[in-house]
Scaffold this active site. Sequence first.
Site, short mmCIF file in Angstrom:
data_model
loop_
_atom_site.label_atom_id
_atom_site.label_comp_id
_atom_site.label_asym_id
_atom_site.label_seq_id
_atom_site.Cartn_x
_atom_site.Cartn_y
_atom_site.Cartn_z
N ARG A 1 4.48 12.08 -3.52
CA ARG A 1 4.70 10.90 -4.36
C ARG A 1 5.74 11.14 -5.44
NH1 ARG A 1 0.11 7.73 -3.08
NH2 ARG A 1 1.31 6.00 -3.84
N ARG B 1 6.35 6.15 -9.13
CA ARG B 1 5.74 5.63 -10.35
C ARG B 1 5.80 6.49 -11.61
NH1 ARG B 1 -0.22 6.65 -7.96
NH2 ARG B 1 0.27 8.75 -7.29
N ARG C 1 11.40 -1.26 -10.62
CA ARG C 1 10.32 -2.11 -10.10
C ARG C 1 10.23 -3.45 -10.82
NH1 ARG C 1 7.17 -3.93 -7.67
NH2 ARG C 1 5.06 -3.17 -7.78
N ASP D 1 5.87 3.25 2.33
CA ASP D 1 4.44 3.36 2.10
C ASP D 1 3.73 3.46 3.44
OD1 ASP D 1 2.50 3.07 -0.35
OD2 ASP D 1 1.51 2.12 1.36
N TYR E 1 -7.91 1.30 5.37
CA TYR E 1 -7.29 0.26 4.53
C TYR E 1 -7.37 -1.11 5.20
CZ TYR E 1 -5.50 3.38 0.94
OH TYR E 1 -5.40 4.26 -0.10
C1 LIG Z 1 -2.91 6.42 0.52
C2 LIG Z 1 -1.42 6.24 0.46
C3 LIG Z 1 -0.74 5.02 0.14
N1 LIG Z 1 0.61 5.28 0.20
C4 LIG Z 1 0.83 6.59 0.51
C5 LIG Z 1 -0.45 7.20 0.71
C6 LIG Z 1 -0.66 8.62 1.18
C7 LIG Z 1 -0.52 9.58 0.07
C8 LIG Z 1 -1.70 9.67 -0.84
O1 LIG Z 1 -2.80 9.94 -0.36
O2 LIG Z 1 -1.48 9.48 -2.04
C9 LIG Z 1 2.10 7.30 0.71
C10 LIG Z 1 3.25 6.94 -0.13
N2 LIG Z 1 3.42 5.87 -0.98
C11 LIG Z 1 4.64 5.92 -1.55
C12 LIG Z 1 5.33 7.04 -0.99
C13 LIG Z 1 6.81 7.25 -1.28
C14 LIG Z 1 7.42 8.51 -1.20
C15 LIG Z 1 6.90 9.56 -2.16
O3 LIG Z 1 7.46 9.70 -3.24
O4 LIG Z 1 5.99 10.32 -1.77
C16 LIG Z 1 4.45 7.69 -0.13
C17 LIG Z 1 4.64 8.96 0.68
C18 LIG Z 1 5.19 4.98 -2.54
C19 LIG Z 1 4.27 4.21 -3.40
N3 LIG Z 1 3.12 3.60 -3.02
C20 LIG Z 1 2.60 2.93 -4.10
C21 LIG Z 1 3.44 3.10 -5.22
C22 LIG Z 1 3.24 2.48 -6.60
C23 LIG Z 1 3.14 1.01 -6.54
C24 LIG Z 1 4.13 0.20 -7.31
O5 LIG Z 1 5.27 0.62 -7.55
O6 LIG Z 1 3.76 -0.92 -7.61
C25 LIG Z 1 4.51 3.89 -4.79
C26 LIG Z 1 5.68 4.33 -5.59
C27 LIG Z 1 1.38 2.12 -4.06
C28 LIG Z 1 0.23 2.58 -3.25
N4 LIG Z 1 0.27 2.85 -1.91
C29 LIG Z 1 -0.98 3.29 -1.52
C30 LIG Z 1 -1.85 3.24 -2.64
C31 LIG Z 1 -3.29 3.62 -2.63
C32 LIG Z 1 -1.09 2.77 -3.71
C33 LIG Z 1 -1.58 2.41 -5.10
C34 LIG Z 1 -1.84 3.50 -5.97
C35 LIG Z 1 -0.66 4.39 -6.21
O7 LIG Z 1 0.28 3.99 -6.92
O8 LIG Z 1 -0.70 5.47 -5.63
C36 LIG Z 1 -1.32 3.71 -0.15
#
Ligand SMILES: Cc1c2[nH]c(c1CCC(=O)O)Cc1[nH]c(c(CCC(=O)O)c1C)Cc1[nH]c(c(CCC(=O)O)c1C)Cc1[nH]c(c(C)c1CCC(=O)O)C2
Length: 355
Positions: A33, A37, A46, A82, A158
């Site tokens: 990640r 964020r 964003r 994502d 999910y």
């Molecule tokens: C479970 C999961 C998700 N997404 C992801 C997972 C697996 C990794 C893990 O277990 O943490 C994977 C993911 N999501 C995102 C990436 C981008 C690349 C990276 O930097 O790793 C990756 C590899 C961007 C994102 N995915 C998300 C954001 C933030 C949301 C936003 O900008 O509004 C980003 C940058 C949102 C997201 N997406 C997801 C959730 C639960 C959330 C909300 C909570 C959070 O922020 O982690 C589903």
Amino acid sequence: MTSKQNFPLLQNDRILKVIKGEKPDKLPVWIMRQAGRHLPEFVEFRKKHDFFEICQTPKLACEVTLMPIRRYDLDAAIIFSDILVIPQALGLKVEMKPGLGPVIPTPLTVDTIENLHSDGAADRLRYVGEAITLTRHELGGKVPLIGFSGAPWTLFGYMIEGGGSKTMSKAKKWLYEYPEESSKVLDILTNVIIDYLVIQAEYGAQVLQVFESSAEYLNRHLFTKFALPYLKKINIEVKRKIKEKKIEYIPIILFAKGGHFSLEDQTELGYDVLGVDWTVEPQIARFLTKNSILQGNLDPCALYAPKEEIVKLVENMVAGFGTSKYIVNLGHGIYPDADIEKVKTFIDAVHNVTL
Ligand SMILES: Cc1c2[nH]c(c1CCC(=O)O)Cc1[nH]c(c(CCC(=O)O)c1C)Cc1[nH]c(c(CCC(=O)O)c1C)Cc1[nH]c(c(C)c1CCC(=O)O)C2
């Protein structure tokens, strides 16, 4: 469209060296990640763009992927996207609610399995491939580019829960009450994931990671029945199809968060690297996984510690894993309030380890 060939020469191959069993000059490190964020420039970005608009627009996804690479001395980039783009491609509506995370307003039910648009689902994700190609060019060979996908059980969770869940009890209810329907959905997901990962390889991903982020909700019995066979098929089929298409071998990392009960089983799946979450002692992970290449596993919260303490925690972790067959990462994704300077301390501490 930008060319899928003639990518700039790779300058930093630390991660690929470790995977090939060679000794790198420094321990490689990247952060799950990292593109997102916790970066103030991402938070600003964003405000102007919707989450999925960024994912779906190669130029924007490329821009965010490069943000952490410009700031930090990381050894890999991970494409901005994502895991939930797959349920989207299958026809489910997915919204990203700020502060809440992903929401699927109409979750999957046993009666709506037939409505999943599995035909052409991976093709509808070619925009991720295009973002990968563009990013490979824009990276200029500075570091390798990682592509990724969610794993079947995690995506299934999910889709049924309609978003994140503290227990995954609705999804687990399916496993006990509707095992056949569960297998059917897991099969659909597996096939889309395979084609999606092959597309990412075709478009220029140099490493792939499969996120089984919800392993922690299962026990060994359920994981063996509803996760391992699908994970095994993904690794085998992606590699078979890549070979068939005469694409260069692409290593695949499996990260099963909370799947400590299955670490030993995971070594049988054939993945090139196994990710270890922050709850597992490095020595125990080594003991359970024999000769595997491991990735992990500093507690993301360790970045809240004073800098000197972060350095010590990194040294302890490296002492536990040993310096060979090892890629450093956090033991789960970085938190939104992580401090930029502490992240730098973490990365420098890794690179300062004597090999
Ligand atoms: C479970 C999961 C998700 N997404 C992801 C997972 C697996 C990794 C893990 O277990 O943490 C994977 C993911 N999501 C995102 C990436 C981008 C690349 C990276 O930097 O790793 C990756 C590899 C961007 C994102 N995915 C998300 C954001 C933030 C949301 C936003 O900008 O509004 C980003 C940058 C949102 C997201 N997406 C997801 C959730 C639960 C959330 C909300 C909570 C959070 O922020 O982690 C589903």
